[in-house]
Design a protein around this motif. Structure first.
Motif, PDB file in Angstrom:
ATOM      1  N   ARG A   1       0.822  -1.211   0.000  1.00  0.00           N
ATOM      2  CA  ARG A   1       0.000   0.000   0.000  1.00  0.00           C
ATOM      3  C   ARG A   1       0.851   1.253   0.000  1.00  0.00           C
ATOM      4  O   ARG A   1       0.552   2.229  -0.679  1.00  0.00           O
ATOM      5  CB  ARG A   1      -0.940  -0.016   1.213  1.00  0.00           C
ATOM      6  N   THR A   2       1.956   1.239   0.787  1.00  0.00           N
ATOM      7  CA  THR A   2       2.853   2.388   0.831  1.00  0.00           C
ATOM      8  C   THR A   2       3.492   2.667  -0.510  1.00  0.00           C
ATOM      9  O   THR A   2       3.611   3.804  -0.970  1.00  0.00           O
ATOM     10  CB  THR A   2       3.939   2.162   1.897  1.00  0.00           C
ATOM     11  N   THR A   3       3.852   1.598  -1.233  1.00  0.00           N
ATOM     12  CA  THR A   3       4.464   1.759  -2.541  1.00  0.00           C
ATOM     13  C   THR A   3       3.475   2.322  -3.546  1.00  0.00           C
ATOM     14  O   THR A   3       3.787   3.196  -4.367  1.00  0.00           O
ATOM     15  CB  THR A   3       5.006   0.406  -3.043  1.00  0.00           C
ATOM     16  N   GLU A   4       2.211   1.866  -3.471  1.00  0.00           N
ATOM     17  CA  GLU A   4       1.184   2.389  -4.380  1.00  0.00           C
ATOM     18  C   GLU A   4       0.908   3.856  -4.136  1.00  0.00           C
ATOM     19  O   GLU A   4       0.735   4.651  -5.054  1.00  0.00           O
ATOM     20  CB  GLU A   4      -0.093   1.569  -4.208  1.00  0.00           C
ATOM     21  N   GLN A   5       0.879   4.253  -2.836  1.00  0.00           N
ATOM     22  CA  GLN A   5       0.655   5.669  -2.527  1.00  0.00           C
ATOM     23  C   GLN A   5       1.804   6.527  -2.999  1.00  0.00           C
ATOM     24  O   GLN A   5       1.630   7.654  -3.423  1.00  0.00           O
ATOM     25  CB  GLN A   5       0.435   5.853  -1.008  1.00  0.00           C
TER      26      GLN A   5
END
Length: 307
Positions: free
Chosen positions: A303-307
Motif C-alpha cells: 500500500r505504501t508503494t502504491e501511494q
C-alpha cells in the motif's frame, strides 16, 4: 636743440591727449555731474539748517544721550540685541500674529460678552460640574490613558463600518439573521457551552502560549500547519502501534522470544530435525505467527508503494 624741441612737443601732445580724454568723460557724464552738483548744494544747505538744531539738541539732551550710550554698552543690552537680531524673522511673525490676534479679540470680545450674559446659568452649572471630584478623576484617567482611548475610538469606528457592511438590507435576510442569532443564543445558554467558554477563559493564557509554542516550532523546523497535521496523524498511528505492542499477549510472546534468544544453547538442527520439529504444536504456532506477521508487513509495504 632739435631733440629738446622734439621731447617738448611729445610732452604737449600727451597732455593734450589726457585733456581730450577728460573732456570726453565730462561730456559723457555731464548729466550725472550736474545732478551730483545739485545734490551737493542741497546737502550743504540742509546741513547749514540742521547743524545749529543738532548742536542745540545735543547740548540739551547730553545727559539722556550719555545714559543711552551707557545702557547700550551694557552686556545685557548687547546680548538682547544679538538675540533680537538672530530671531528677527520669528519676532516679525509674532508681531504679525499679535496684530491678527488683537483684531480677532476686538471682533470676538462683544460676542463673547453677549454669550456669557445669555448663558450665565449654563456656564455656572458647567463650572460646578468641572469642580466635582469625580470629573477631575475622570479627566486624570482620560489623560493617563489617551493612547488606549484613541485605540478604542478607532476600534469603535471600524466596528461601526463592519456593522454597516454586514447589516441586512432585506427583510428576508433580517429574518434569517434573527433565526441564526436565536440558535446561537440557545447554544450559548446550554450548560456544556457555558462550561467550555469558562474553561477557555480560564486557560486563555495557556492557549495563547501553546499557539506561540507551535509557531516557534514551525519557524525552527520550517514546517507548515499542514505538515504539523500530518506529523500528528503519524504520531497517532504510532500511538496505536504502541498500544497494541503493550498488549499482555504481545509482551508475553516478545518475552518468550527474548528468553529463547538469550538461552545459552549450542543446539544444531538439520533437515530431519526441522521436519521432526514441525510435528511440535508450539513450533507450528510460532511459524504461523511469523507467517501472519510477514503477510501483514508485505500488505502494508504494498500500500505504501502504491501511494
Amino acid at each position: 636743440m632739435n631733440e629738446h624741441t622734439s621731447s617738448m612737443s611729445n610732452g604737449h601732445t600727451s597732455e593734450e591727449a589726457d585733456l581730450e580724454r577728460l573732456r570726453s568723460r565730462v561730456a559723457a557724464n555731464a548729466d550725472d555731474l550736474l545732478a551730483l552738483l545739485d545734490l551737493l548744494v542741497a546737502v550743504r544747505g540742509l546741513s547749514a539748517d540742521l547743524v545749529p538744531e543738532a548742536r542745540t539738541a545735543v547740548a540739551e539732551n547730553r545727559e539722556p544721550l550719555s545714559d543711552l550710550r551707557t545702557s547700550l554698552e551694557r552686556e545685557e543690552t548687547l546680548v538682547l540685541l544679538r538675540r533680537v537680531g538672530d530671531n528677527a524673522e520669528a519676532l516679525s511673525d509674532l508681531l504679525d500674529l499679535l496684530d491678527v490676534t488683537r483684531d480677532l479679540a476686538a471682533e470676538l470680545g462683544p460676542e463673547l460678552k453677549t454669550v456669557a450674559v445669555e448663558n450665565r446659568s449654563e456656564l455656572e452649572a458647567l463650572r460646578l460640574a468641572f469642580e466635582r471630584e469625580e470629573t477631575l478623576t475622570l479627566l486624570r484617567r482620560l489623560g493617563h490613558n489617551t493612547d488606549t482611548f484613541c485605540d478604542l475610538l478607532t476600534l469603535l469606528e471600524m466596528t461601526g463600518d463592519v456593522v454597516d457592511d454586514v447589516t441586512p438590507t432585506d427583510d428576508a435576510e433580517l429574518a434569517a439573521l434573527r433565526a441564526d442569532i436565536e440558535r446561537l443564543e440557545a447554544a450559548f445558554e446550554r450548560e456544556p457551552t457555558v462550561r467550555a467558554v469558562e474553561s477557555l477563559g480560564e486557560n486563555m493564557e495557556t492557549l495563547v502560549g501553546l499557539g506561540h509554542l507551535l509557531e516557534g516550532f514551525g519557524d525552527a523546523a520550517d514546517r507548515t500547519p499542514q505538515e504539523y497535521y500530518e506529523l500528528g496523524e503519524r504520531l497517532g498511528y504510532a500511538l496505536d502501534v504502541a498500544e497494541q505492542a503493550s498488549d499482555p499477549a504481545v509482551l508475553d510472546v516478545v518475552s518468550a522470544g527474548a528468553d529463547g534468544l538469550a538461552a545459552d544453547t549450542d543446539r544444531e538442527v538439520g533437515l530431519f530435525g526441522l521436519v521432526s520439529a514441525l510435528r511440535d504444536d508450539d513450533v507450528r504456532r510460532s511459524l504461523g505467527t511469523a507467517l501472519t506477521v510477514a503477510e501483514r508487513v508485505g500488505q502494508t509495504r504494498s500500500r505504501t508503494t502504491e501511494q
